[in-house]
Design a protein around this motif. Sequence first.
Motif, mmCIF file in Angstrom:
data_model
loop_
_atom_site.group_PDB
_atom_site.id
_atom_site.type_symbol
_atom_site.label_atom_id
_atom_site.label_comp_id
_atom_site.label_asym_id
_atom_site.label_seq_id
_atom_site.Cartn_x
_atom_site.Cartn_y
_atom_site.Cartn_z
ATOM 1 N N LYS A 26 0.844 -1.201 0.000
ATOM 2 C CA LYS A 26 0.000 0.000 0.000
ATOM 3 C C LYS A 26 0.877 1.248 0.000
ATOM 4 C CE LYS A 26 -3.936 -2.227 1.353
ATOM 5 N NZ LYS A 26 -5.065 -2.357 0.439
ATOM 6 N N ILE A 27 0.321 2.318 -0.540
ATOM 7 C CA ILE A 27 1.035 3.591 -0.508
ATOM 8 C C ILE A 27 0.604 4.342 0.747
ATOM 9 C CG2 ILE A 27 1.356 5.826 -1.642
ATOM 10 C CD1 ILE A 27 0.939 4.403 -4.308
ATOM 11 N N VAL A 28 1.567 4.631 1.599
ATOM 12 C CA VAL A 28 1.306 5.375 2.832
ATOM 13 C C VAL A 28 2.262 6.559 2.858
ATOM 14 C CG1 VAL A 28 1.150 5.278 5.338
ATOM 15 C CG2 VAL A 28 0.772 3.212 4.007
ATOM 16 N N LEU A 29 1.722 7.749 2.974
ATOM 17 C CA LEU A 29 2.555 8.948 3.014
ATOM 18 C C LEU A 29 2.757 9.375 4.466
ATOM 19 C CD1 LEU A 29 0.960 11.029 0.119
ATOM 20 C CD2 LEU A 29 2.867 9.417 0.019
ATOM 21 N N ALA A 30 3.997 9.745 4.778
ATOM 22 C CA ALA A 30 4.302 10.203 6.136
ATOM 23 C C ALA A 30 4.752 11.653 6.058
ATOM 24 C CB ALA A 30 5.403 9.333 6.737
ATOM 25 N N VAL A 31 4.008 12.530 6.702
ATOM 26 C CA VAL A 31 4.370 13.947 6.705
ATOM 27 C C VAL A 31 4.300 14.481 8.125
ATOM 28 C CG1 VAL A 31 3.518 14.339 4.357
ATOM 29 C CG2 VAL A 31 2.011 14.779 6.295
ATOM 30 N N ALA A 32 4.973 15.598 8.328
ATOM 31 C CA ALA A 32 4.938 16.249 9.637
ATOM 32 C C ALA A 32 4.951 17.757 9.428
ATOM 33 C CB ALA A 32 6.136 15.816 10.476
ATOM 34 N N ALA A 33 4.524 18.461 10.447
ATOM 35 C CA ALA A 33 4.469 19.924 10.338
ATOM 36 C C ALA A 33 5.873 20.517 10.269
ATOM 37 C CB ALA A 33 3.693 20.493 11.527
ATOM 38 N N SER A 34 6.802 19.937 10.997
ATOM 39 C CA SER A 34 8.153 20.506 11.038
ATOM 40 C C SER A 34 9.148 19.586 10.345
ATOM 41 C CB SER A 34 8.583 20.723 12.486
ATOM 42 O OG SER A 34 8.840 19.482 13.107
ATOM 43 N N PRO A 42 10.005 7.283 8.540
ATOM 44 C CA PRO A 42 10.590 6.659 7.353
ATOM 45 C C PRO A 42 10.016 7.277 6.075
ATOM 46 C CG PRO A 42 9.856 4.999 8.920
ATOM 47 C CD PRO A 42 9.340 6.308 9.418
ATOM 48 N N SER A 43 10.907 7.767 5.211
ATOM 49 C CA SER A 43 10.499 8.492 3.989
ATOM 50 C C SER A 43 9.566 9.654 4.301
ATOM 51 C CB SER A 43 9.840 7.542 2.974
ATOM 52 O OG SER A 43 10.698 6.491 2.662
ATOM 53 N N GLY A 44 9.776 10.271 5.437
ATOM 54 C CA GLY A 44 8.914 11.379 5.832
ATOM 55 C C GLY A 44 9.317 12.684 5.155
ATOM 56 N N ARG A 45 8.342 13.532 4.918
ATOM 57 C CA ARG A 45 8.595 14.861 4.356
ATOM 58 C C ARG A 45 7.723 15.858 5.077
ATOM 59 N NH1 ARG A 45 8.400 14.303 -2.134
ATOM 60 N NH2 ARG A 45 8.309 16.570 -1.953
ATOM 61 N N THR A 46 8.076 17.122 4.944
ATOM 62 C CA THR A 46 7.188 18.116 5.539
ATOM 63 C C THR A 46 5.896 18.153 4.722
ATOM 64 O OG1 THR A 46 8.052 19.909 4.178
ATOM 65 C CG2 THR A 46 9.096 19.567 6.330
ATOM 66 N N LEU A 80 -3.210 5.733 3.012
ATOM 67 C CA LEU A 80 -3.183 6.334 4.350
ATOM 68 C C LEU A 80 -2.185 7.486 4.369
ATOM 69 C CD1 LEU A 80 -3.908 6.061 7.446
ATOM 70 C CD2 LEU A 80 -1.923 4.542 7.626
ATOM 71 N N ILE A 81 -2.563 8.552 5.039
ATOM 72 C CA ILE A 81 -1.623 9.653 5.267
ATOM 73 C C ILE A 81 -1.397 9.747 6.765
ATOM 74 C CG2 ILE A 81 -1.242 12.142 5.138
ATOM 75 C CD1 ILE A 81 -3.070 12.162 2.657
ATOM 76 N N ILE A 82 -0.141 9.647 7.175
ATOM 77 C CA ILE A 82 0.198 9.850 8.584
ATOM 78 C C ILE A 82 0.744 11.264 8.699
ATOM 79 C CG2 ILE A 82 1.818 9.196 10.411
ATOM 80 C CD1 ILE A 82 1.425 6.318 9.570
ATOM 81 N N TRP A 83 0.075 12.088 9.460
ATOM 82 C CA TRP A 83 0.422 13.511 9.554
ATOM 83 C C TRP A 83 0.789 13.805 11.005
ATOM 84 C CZ3 TRP A 83 -2.194 17.325 5.835
ATOM 85 C CH2 TRP A 83 -1.636 18.595 5.973
ATOM 86 N N ASP A 84 2.073 13.723 11.299
ATOM 87 C CA ASP A 84 2.533 13.945 12.673
ATOM 88 C C ASP A 84 2.404 15.427 13.014
ATOM 89 O OD1 ASP A 84 3.556 13.232 15.104
ATOM 90 O OD2 ASP A 84 5.641 13.094 14.458
#
Length: 132
Positions: A26-34, A42-46, A80-84
């Motif tokens: 599955k495609i899961v995007l990991a992003v965070a505010a900072s 893992p493979s996280g981007r703002t 899924l989008i994980i938005w820390d």
Amino acid sequence: MIFAFEKTGKTFMWTVILAYFRSLGKIVLAVAASGIASRLLPSGRTAHSRFNIPIDLSSKTSYDIKKKTLLADLLRQTSLIIWDEAPMSDRRYFDVTSPKSRPEKTGLFMLYKNQSTSFYKNVAEFVPRKTW
Ligand SMILES: Nc1ncnc2c1ncn2[C@@H]1O[C@H](COP(=O)(O)OP(=O)(O)OP(=O)(O)O)[C@@H](O)[C@H]1O
């Protein structure tokens, strides 16, 4: 939405969830505010970088996602989008509407029509009003 005190294992849990769904193809995007928080995923981007959110956000600007682009396709295929640290972000990031003046563009959550309304209500409840 997940709320927990500091150092209680939130990032650890995102890592496990990311690994699980990605192992299923599955495609899961990991992003965070900072930027710092995004480096811990893992493979996280703002979120700014991943979703083309303009730095100078005003009532007249919106996501810079054009409907017929690879980014829009990627987002449509995303499970899924994980938005820390999502509640630290400006509420307009979670706007479900498309900019009326720019019909060729789309708001992020317009791409997930069925889920977007309940998501938006949940986020709007927790993101501080001063960031509108
Ligand atoms: N289930 C676990 N087993 C072993 N170690 C863990 C577990 N969960 C978290 N840790 C460790 O606890 C520490 C804090 O975890 P983590 O960074 O995930 O917390 P956090 O809630 O994201 O922190 P912050 O509030 O700073 O964002 C890390 O060193 C992590 O490796």
